[in-house]
Design a protein around this motif. Structure first.
Motif, short mmCIF file in Angstrom:
data_model
loop_
_atom_site.label_atom_id
_atom_site.label_comp_id
_atom_site.label_asym_id
_atom_site.label_seq_id
_atom_site.Cartn_x
_atom_site.Cartn_y
_atom_site.Cartn_z
N GLY A 54 -5.96 113.32 -9.65
CA GLY A 54 -6.43 112.48 -10.78
C GLY A 54 -7.72 111.67 -10.15
N ASN A 55 -8.02 111.55 -8.83
CA ASN A 55 -9.08 110.69 -8.14
C ASN A 55 -8.85 109.21 -8.69
OD1 ASN A 55 -12.42 110.80 -8.16
ND2 ASN A 55 -11.36 110.46 -6.51
N ALA A 96 -12.87 113.37 -5.42
CA ALA A 96 -12.85 113.80 -6.44
C ALA A 96 -11.22 114.40 -6.86
CB ALA A 96 -13.76 115.14 -6.54
N GLY A 97 -11.24 114.59 -8.05
CA GLY A 97 -9.60 115.04 -8.40
C GLY A 97 -9.68 116.33 -9.31
N ARG A 127 -10.08 112.85 -14.89
CA ARG A 127 -11.18 112.45 -16.02
C ARG A 127 -12.31 111.76 -15.31
NH1 ARG A 127 -6.85 109.55 -19.84
NH2 ARG A 127 -7.60 108.17 -18.35
N PRO A 128 -13.60 112.13 -15.88
CA PRO A 128 -14.76 111.40 -15.31
C PRO A 128 -14.72 109.90 -15.91
CG PRO A 128 -15.53 113.30 -16.52
CD PRO A 128 -13.84 113.26 -16.70
N GLY A 129 -15.08 109.02 -14.67
CA GLY A 129 -15.33 107.72 -15.34
C GLY A 129 -14.01 106.73 -15.08
N ASP A 130 -12.65 107.31 -14.83
CA ASP A 130 -11.68 106.32 -14.69
C ASP A 130 -11.86 105.44 -13.36
OD1 ASP A 130 -10.46 107.24 -16.90
OD2 ASP A 130 -8.94 108.40 -15.88
N THR A 131 -11.33 104.22 -13.41
CA THR A 131 -11.21 103.31 -12.43
C THR A 131 -10.24 103.65 -11.33
OG1 THR A 131 -9.74 101.67 -13.39
CG2 THR A 131 -12.16 101.41 -13.55
N ARG A 165 -15.32 105.24 -9.62
CA ARG A 165 -15.21 105.71 -10.91
C ARG A 165 -14.86 107.37 -10.38
NH1 ARG A 165 -14.95 101.46 -11.60
NH2 ARG A 165 -15.94 100.06 -13.25
N SER A 166 -13.50 107.65 -11.09
CA SER A 166 -13.27 109.14 -10.94
C SER A 166 -14.13 110.38 -11.12
CB SER A 166 -11.92 109.46 -11.54
OG SER A 166 -12.04 109.22 -13.10
#
Length: 167
Positions: free
Chosen positions: A23-24, A52-53, A57-61, A81-82
């Motif tokens: 999930g990054n 990266a994951g 999901r883009p932008g998760d902390t 940010r993921s």
């Protein structure tokens, strides 16, 4: 010393390492942060790291415990940010270090066959499918254990790279 007209300026190159987890938000951001700190300590300005994951999901902390554990060790993750794993990230990387054997096929499918290993296998020089346990959803002490494990593995990985990357 100045360059003469028409003389090309030497191109600056970097060695790029990409850390990959699911999930990054836990392992790969911790690995990226630890690697940044270790690269700074070693003075290796020509090495860049990212994470990266495979299902990010883009932008998760980064997860709350990942941030707090890393901060206790002087590794800031609050700006993380993921980002999902993409063919462009795999192409950017010279070396892709994944947290578990289950992540290998995702990187390979995106063109990283020749440059992907588990972090544990790369650090040890073995080929055993060594995985770093995912602390997601666990207690803070599990994140601390993961931090310690990642710190040890990243130091080992950079030690293996030192003969070719030492400035």
């Amino acid at each position: 010393m100045s360059q003469q007209a028409g003389t090309p300026t030497p191109r600056t190159t970097t060695f790029n390492i990409l850390f990959v987890c699911t999930g990054n938000t836990c392992r790969s951001p911790l690995a990226e942060g630890i690697a940044r700190a270790e690269l700074e300590r070693r003075g290796w300005q020509h090495v860049q790291v990212a994470s990266a994951g495979i299902a990010a999901r883009p932008g998760d902390t980064a997860s709350e415990f990942a941030v707090s554990v890393a901060a206790r060790h002087g590794v800031p993750l609050d700006a993380h940010r993921s980002q999902p794993l993409t063919p462009e990230l795999v192409s950017w990387a010279d070396l892709v270090l994944v947290m578990g054997a289950s992540h290998l096929s995702s990187v390979r499918r995106l063109g990283g066959e020749e440059k992907v290993l588990t972090l544990g296998d790369f650090a040890s020089g073995a080929d055993e499918g060594y995985s770093v346990r995912d602390p997601f959803g666990g207690p803070e002490n599990l994140y601390e254990s993961t931090y310690q494990e990642l710190h040890r593995l990243i130091a080992g990985a950079l030690d293996r790279l030192e003969p070719i990357l030492h400035p």
